[in-house]
Design a protein around this motif. Sequence first.
Motif, PDB file in Angstrom:
ATOM      1  N   ILE A 162       0.853  -1.186   0.000  1.00 28.26           N
ATOM      2  CA  ILE A 162       0.000   0.000   0.000  1.00 28.26           C
ATOM      3  C   ILE A 162       0.887   1.232   0.000  1.00 28.26           C
ATOM      4  N   GLY A 163       0.310   2.344  -0.401  1.00 31.80           N
ATOM      5  CA  GLY A 163       1.064   3.579  -0.434  1.00 31.80           C
ATOM      6  C   GLY A 163       0.185   4.775  -0.130  1.00 31.80           C
ATOM      7  N   ALA A 164       0.829   5.906   0.042  1.00 31.17           N
ATOM      8  CA  ALA A 164       0.129   7.177   0.220  1.00 31.17           C
ATOM      9  C   ALA A 164       0.921   8.252  -0.495  1.00 31.17           C
ATOM     10  N   VAL A 165       0.200   9.164  -1.131  1.00 30.70           N
ATOM     11  CA  VAL A 165       0.834  10.260  -1.851  1.00 30.70           C
ATOM     12  C   VAL A 165       0.186  11.567  -1.410  1.00 30.70           C
ATOM     13  N   THR A 166       0.998  12.610  -1.280  1.00 36.68           N
ATOM     14  CA  THR A 166       0.452  13.916  -0.938  1.00 36.68           C
ATOM     15  C   THR A 166       0.093  14.691  -2.200  1.00 36.68           C
ATOM     16  N   MET A 167      -0.755  15.679  -2.035  1.00 36.97           N
ATOM     17  CA  MET A 167      -1.041  16.647  -3.087  1.00 36.97           C
ATOM     18  C   MET A 167      -1.150  18.013  -2.418  1.00 36.97           C
ATOM     19  N   GLY A 168      -0.265  18.910  -2.797  1.00 39.44           N
ATOM     20  CA  GLY A 168      -0.240  20.244  -2.219  1.00 39.44           C
ATOM     21  C   GLY A 168       1.076  20.602  -1.562  1.00 39.44           C
ATOM     22  N   LEU A 169       1.842  19.602  -1.128  1.00 37.35           N
ATOM     23  CA  LEU A 169       3.119  19.870  -0.471  1.00 37.35           C
ATOM     24  C   LEU A 169       4.105  20.549  -1.415  1.00 37.35           C
ATOM     25  N   SER A 170       4.014  20.248  -2.707  1.00 34.44           N
ATOM     26  CA  SER A 170       4.964  20.815  -3.667  1.00 34.44           C
ATOM     27  C   SER A 170       4.894  22.336  -3.737  1.00 34.44           C
ATOM     28  N   ALA A 171       3.774  22.918  -3.358  1.00 34.20           N
ATOM     29  CA  ALA A 171       3.674  24.378  -3.331  1.00 34.20           C
ATOM     30  C   ALA A 171       4.613  24.977  -2.288  1.00 34.20           C
ATOM     31  N   PHE A 172       5.024  24.172  -1.319  1.00 33.13           N
ATOM     32  CA  PHE A 172       5.904  24.636  -0.251  1.00 33.13           C
ATOM     33  C   PHE A 172       7.363  24.225  -0.472  1.00 33.13           C
ATOM     34  N   VAL A 173       7.593  22.990  -0.925  1.00 34.94           N
ATOM     35  CA  VAL A 173       8.966  22.471  -0.993  1.00 34.94           C
ATOM     36  C   VAL A 173       9.322  21.884  -2.355  1.00 34.94           C
ATOM     37  N   GLY A 174       8.466  22.047  -3.354  1.00 32.18           N
ATOM     38  CA  GLY A 174       8.800  21.652  -4.715  1.00 32.18           C
ATOM     39  C   GLY A 174       8.564  20.193  -5.056  1.00 32.18           C
ATOM     40  N   ARG A 175       8.200  19.378  -4.065  1.00 36.65           N
ATOM     41  CA  ARG A 175       7.931  17.959  -4.291  1.00 36.65           C
ATOM     42  C   ARG A 175       6.779  17.493  -3.415  1.00 36.65           C
ATOM     43  N   GLU A 176       6.146  16.402  -3.861  1.00 32.48           N
ATOM     44  CA  GLU A 176       5.178  15.703  -3.029  1.00 32.48           C
ATOM     45  C   GLU A 176       5.890  14.545  -2.315  1.00 32.48           C
ATOM     46  N   ILE A 177       5.189  13.852  -1.441  1.00 36.21           N
ATOM     47  CA  ILE A 177       5.688  12.635  -0.799  1.00 36.21           C
ATOM     48  C   ILE A 177       4.946  11.447  -1.396  1.00 36.21           C
ATOM     49  N   GLU A 178       5.697  10.434  -1.820  1.00 33.63           N
ATOM     50  CA  GLU A 178       5.125   9.151  -2.224  1.00 33.63           C
ATOM     51  C   GLU A 178       5.758   8.087  -1.326  1.00 33.63           C
ATOM     52  N   PHE A 179       4.949   7.443  -0.511  1.00 30.80           N
ATOM     53  CA  PHE A 179       5.455   6.499   0.491  1.00 30.80           C
ATOM     54  C   PHE A 179       4.817   5.142   0.234  1.00 30.80           C
ATOM     55  N   VAL A 180       5.645   4.138  -0.010  1.00 33.47           N
ATOM     56  CA  VAL A 180       5.167   2.776  -0.251  1.00 33.47           C
ATOM     57  C   VAL A 180       5.661   1.882   0.876  1.00 33.47           C
ATOM     58  N   THR A 181       4.770   1.037   1.422  1.00 30.90           N
ATOM     59  CA  THR A 181       5.134   0.180   2.534  1.00 30.90           C
ATOM     60  C   THR A 181       4.567  -1.223   2.379  1.00 30.90           C
ATOM     61  N   GLY A 182       5.344  -2.185   2.827  1.00 29.94           N
ATOM     62  CA  GLY A 182       4.860  -3.552   2.934  1.00 29.94           C
ATOM     63  C   GLY A 182       4.699  -3.960   4.373  1.00 29.94           C
ATOM     64  N   GLU A 183       4.920  -3.010   5.301  1.00 32.45           N
ATOM     65  CA  GLU A 183       4.920  -3.319   6.727  1.00 32.45           C
ATOM     66  C   GLU A 183       3.846  -2.584   7.516  1.00 32.45           C
ATOM     67  N   LEU A 184       3.543  -1.353   7.143  1.00 32.03           N
ATOM     68  CA  LEU A 184       2.640  -0.528   7.939  1.00 32.03           C
ATOM     69  C   LEU A 184       1.181  -0.725   7.535  1.00 32.03           C
ATOM     70  N   ALA A 185       0.275  -0.615   8.502  1.00 32.26           N
ATOM     71  CA  ALA A 185      -1.157  -0.515   8.214  1.00 32.26           C
ATOM     72  C   ALA A 185      -1.451   0.914   7.756  1.00 32.26           C
ATOM     73  N   LEU A 186      -2.599   1.103   7.102  1.00 27.75           N
ATOM     74  CA  LEU A 186      -2.908   2.404   6.501  1.00 27.75           C
ATOM     75  C   LEU A 186      -2.891   3.555   7.509  1.00 27.75           C
ATOM     76  N   PRO A 187      -3.488   3.413   8.710  1.00 26.33           N
ATOM     77  CA  PRO A 187      -3.434   4.545   9.655  1.00 26.33           C
ATOM     78  C   PRO A 187      -2.012   4.937  10.033  1.00 26.33           C
ATOM     79  N   ALA A 188      -1.149   3.933  10.244  1.00 26.32           N
ATOM     80  CA  ALA A 188       0.246   4.229  10.584  1.00 26.32           C
ATOM     81  C   ALA A 188       0.974   4.875   9.411  1.00 26.32           C
ATOM     82  N   LEU A 189       0.666   4.428   8.200  1.00 27.38           N
ATOM     83  CA  LEU A 189       1.255   5.035   7.004  1.00 27.38           C
ATOM     84  C   LEU A 189       0.864   6.500   6.900  1.00 27.38           C
TER      85      LEU A 189
END
Length: 244
Positions: A162-189
């Motif tokens: 599973i993964g999570a991606v941000t939308m909007g962070l790039s307006a502040f720091v030029g990039r979004e976050i894309e985080f992929v995990t095989g260990e974390l549950a969705l709330p922890a991610l």
Amino acid sequence: MTPDMSEVAEVLHARHSELATETMDDGHALQARANSPLIRCGKELVAVMSMPAPIPHDQGLWARAATTWPESKAVAARHRGHLVVSMLGKSEQPLVAARVTSAVIGALIATMPECCGVVWASRVARPADLWREMSRDSFAPYPDYPFRLWIDILPFRSDAKIGAVTMGLSAFVGREIEFVTGELALPALFDKVAGLSVYLLEHGSVVKDGDTIGASASERIQVRHKNSDAFGGLPVFYCTDDSV
């Protein structure tokens, strides 16, 4: 849909008593006129422009908004005008501009019950009631300011992970976050992505390509600067907790 800026100024001061007194440099009080396009918020001047037309339609924006605001598409379809709110001058710190602008938008909503929603930086949409309440914390100390007004965190699936991606962070720091995990549950991610987001908001783009981050000495999450394979080449901080 033209705000009474003198009323907005009163509400802004009532909601944010920590702001500096609204005075000009020469010591004379800045009186917000009802029809003025400018309002002082602390040390900054913010422009508010009334536009008698809907905002341009962005299907992706409203599809993202619908994940947490089911009525968003219907609200977007029926609106007939909008306000453009922007801080005058370019702040060296995007977080300062976000705090100031968010506070002014909250005061505008509080004085204009016809406001139905807020589109932030063309990337994130939020219902007006949520913005009015959360924007009370616009000047709260780190990490309690309302960054979730400015940034979406969206889940996705990546093969068996599973993964999570941000939308909007790039307006502040030029990039979004894309985080992929095989260990974390969705709330922890989501907690991991939210924590990294607000850290970057506060400190800027300080996480370099190849750095590892973690809440403890044993936790090592690798971060790479890359263009996303999953999201059309979007510049991201690509994070994974896979063992190296």
